[in-house]
Structure formats: C-alpha cells, structure tokens
Design an enzyme around this catalytic site. Structure first.
Site, PDB file in Angstrom:
ATOM      1  N   ASN A   9      13.223  27.832  13.564  1.00 57.67           N
ATOM      2  CA  ASN A   9      13.951  27.191  14.666  1.00 57.67           C
ATOM      3  C   ASN A   9      13.736  25.690  14.511  1.00 57.67           C
ATOM      4  OD1 ASN A   9      15.010  26.237  17.032  1.00 57.67           O
ATOM      5  ND2 ASN A   9      13.476  27.174  18.379  1.00 57.67           N
ATOM      6  N   LYS A  11      14.988  23.356  16.120  1.00 54.40           N
ATOM      7  CA  LYS A  11      15.069  22.603  17.387  1.00 54.40           C
ATOM      8  C   LYS A  11      15.961  21.368  17.174  1.00 54.40           C
ATOM      9  CE  LYS A  11      10.847  24.808  18.828  1.00 54.40           C
ATOM     10  NZ  LYS A  11       9.584  24.791  19.544  1.00 54.40           N
ATOM     11  N   GLU A 166       6.958  34.656  22.556  1.00 59.15           N
ATOM     12  CA  GLU A 166       6.421  33.308  22.364  1.00 59.15           C
ATOM     13  C   GLU A 166       5.659  32.878  23.607  1.00 59.15           C
ATOM     14  OE1 GLU A 166       8.978  31.091  19.229  1.00 59.15           O
ATOM     15  OE2 GLU A 166       9.709  30.619  21.215  1.00 59.15           O
ATOM     16  N   GLY A 172       4.127  24.652  19.832  1.00 53.56           N
ATOM     17  CA  GLY A 172       4.000  23.250  19.468  1.00 53.56           C
ATOM     18  C   GLY A 172       2.661  22.635  19.845  1.00 53.56           C
ATOM     19  N   SER A 212       3.122  28.127  17.050  1.00 50.85           N
ATOM     20  CA  SER A 212       2.211  27.530  16.075  1.00 50.85           C
ATOM     21  C   SER A 212       1.942  28.423  14.856  1.00 50.85           C
ATOM     22  CB  SER A 212       0.901  27.115  16.751  1.00 50.85           C
ATOM     23  OG  SER A 212       1.162  26.157  17.773  1.00 50.85           O
TER      24      SER A 212
HETATM   25  O1  LIG Z   1      10.949  28.698  18.323  1.00 52.22           O
HETATM   26  C1  LIG Z   1       9.840  28.430  17.892  1.00 52.22           C
HETATM   27  C2  LIG Z   1       8.721  28.262  18.774  1.00 52.22           C
HETATM   28  O2  LIG Z   1       9.045  27.493  19.871  1.00 52.22           O
HETATM   29  C3  LIG Z   1       7.433  27.886  18.108  1.00 52.22           C
HETATM   30  O3  LIG Z   1       7.370  26.523  17.832  1.00 52.22           O
HETATM   31  P1  LIG Z   1       6.103  25.996  16.982  1.00 52.22           P
HETATM   32  O4  LIG Z   1       6.047  26.850  15.767  1.00 52.22           O
HETATM   33  O5  LIG Z   1       6.409  24.566  16.698  1.00 52.22           O
HETATM   34  O6  LIG Z   1       4.904  26.199  17.861  1.00 52.22           O
END
Ligand SMILES: O=C[C@H](O)COP(=O)(O)O
Length: 248
Positions: A9, A11, A166, A172, A212
C-alpha cells in the site's frame, strides 16, 4: 490451501517516474514466486503502472473507491473507473480512511458490495486502536467491523474477498503486534466467518496482517497458521525491502 498474498500500500507516495522505477525493479523478481503480489498505487499512476506490469504476475490495486456508480461526487472515483484502468484489487476501510476521511462500517459495507458488483477484489481492513486494545475491546471491535463489512454479502462473493487485520497502533509506528497476537485475532476473524458462512468458506478466505511489516519480521509473521499474507505500507516503497517480504 490458501495462496499467500502480499500487497504493497503505497499510500500518498510516488509520482509517475518513481512508481515506474519501483515496479520495474520488482516485477521480474516477483515472477519467480508463488506468492500473489499486489501494488496498491495512488489513482494518478494506476494507468502507467498497469502498462508497466503488462505480462507480469504483479496485480494492480487501488486504495479507495466510492460506492455510487457515478454522479456529483467531486474528487471521488468509482469502481467502474477502477475496472476501466485495469485494477484487480481495491483496499476498503483502511484505518487512515476511517480516521481522517469519515469512513464508517456502513460505507465500508457499501463499497465492498459495489466492488464485488464490478468484479474488483476488495481488501477489507479492520483493526482496533491502542485505546480499544488497552480496554480489552479488541475482539468486540473486530466483531462489529467484520459483521458490518459483510452484511448482505453472499457466500459466493466471499471467494473474492481478502481481509487485512491492521491494529491501528502498529501502523507506521515501528511497533508490530507479535506474530502470536496477530494470529490470535486473525483466527478469531476466521471463526466469525465460520459462524456466518460455514467452515468451507472461512477456510478459503485469505486474511493478511498489516502494521510495520518488514523483511526482517515477515518470515515470523507468515509462518503463523492463520496469517495468509501482509498489507505493507512503508516497506513497500523500496524494491529491496518489499522483495524481502515477498520472498519471506
Ligand atoms: O496498509 C498498510 C498499513 O497501514 C501498514 O503500514 P506500515 O507497514 O507502514 O505500518
């Protein structure tokens, strides 16, 4: 046997040249694995990434959609529009959308139904906040989110669904749920699916962990019995790190 699925993802990251550089670095490596790999890109690069992925096993994903077919919804994108540019998967109900953009269990449900109607595979996100976990409400929250997300969704449509657990506090932050903690909640999600749809379907639905995930913890997470993949944020933005997860 459930086929593992690792989705990146991205983002709100990457303009066209950056997106193409990343997919060009990963697509050939991914062809060597049996893991299903998805890149969930910003809307602006979907078409170019689709072209770059031609002939590759990597699937294309979007990060959100609207539940209506069309209309006066400034700034929104419909399921049909995603289908039109060749999207396979769409993330629905990510905690960042719930937190910052008024996504609710009700809109998640409408989006899931519309995605299925348009032949898109939803990646439906659920998860508790830190406060809810500390109040021992994790299972209550997960139950509410799962039952609401799949209200009026038929048995036959569940084969196209992926669920991502999640925990909001692990996104994050560098904090990961322990693999056992994640597996426990994911097994609970599977038990809810069993109650609603029976054991055959509950055993088929793929459930990812997200929060994470990195190349250094992917093996441990993926070795858990009920965890079928990962929804990866930050670590999906760098080819080497993402491939390290894909090749767990
Ligand atoms: O969509 C992914 C999640 O929000 C995890 O994000 P992250 O791997 O940066 O913690």
């Amino acid at each position: 046997m459930r086929k593992p699925i690792i989705a990146g993802n991205w983002k709100m990251h990457k303009i066209t040249n950056e997106a193409l550089e990343l997919v060009n670095q990963i697509k050939d490596e991914v062809s060597k694995t049996d893991v299903e790999v998805v890149v969930c890109c910003p809307f602006t690069v979907l078409s170019e990434v689709k072209k770059a992925l031609a002939g590759s096993k990597v699937k294309l994903g979007a990060q959100n959609m609207h539940w209506e077919d069309e209309g006066a919804f400034t700034g929104e994108v419909s399921a049909n529009m995603l289908k039109d540019v060749g999207v396979d998967y769409v993330i629905i109900g990510h905690s960042e959308r719930r937190q910052y953009f008024n996504e609710t269990d009700e809109t998640v449900n409408k989006k899931v139904a519309k995605a299925i109607e348009n032949g898109l595979n939803p990646i439906v996100c659920v998860g508790e906040t830190l406060e809810q976990r500390e109040d021992n409400k994790t299972f209550d929250i997960i139950k509410i989110q799962i039952l609401a997300a799949f209200e009026n969704i038929d048995d036959k449509d569940m084969e196209n669904i992926v669920i991502a657990y999640e925990p909001v506090w692990a996104i994050g932050t560098g904090k990961t749920a322990s693999s056992q903690e994640a597996n426990e909640v994911i097994a609970y999600i599977r038990s809810l699916l069993e109650e609603k749809y029976g054991s055959e379907i509950s055993e088929e639905v793929r459930i990812q962990y997200g929060g994470s995930v990195k190349s250094s913890n992917a093996t441990e997470i993926m070795n858990e019995t009920d965890i079928d993949g990962a929804l990866v944020g930050g670590a999906s933005l760098k080819a080497e790190e993402f491939l390290g997860i894909v090749n767990f």
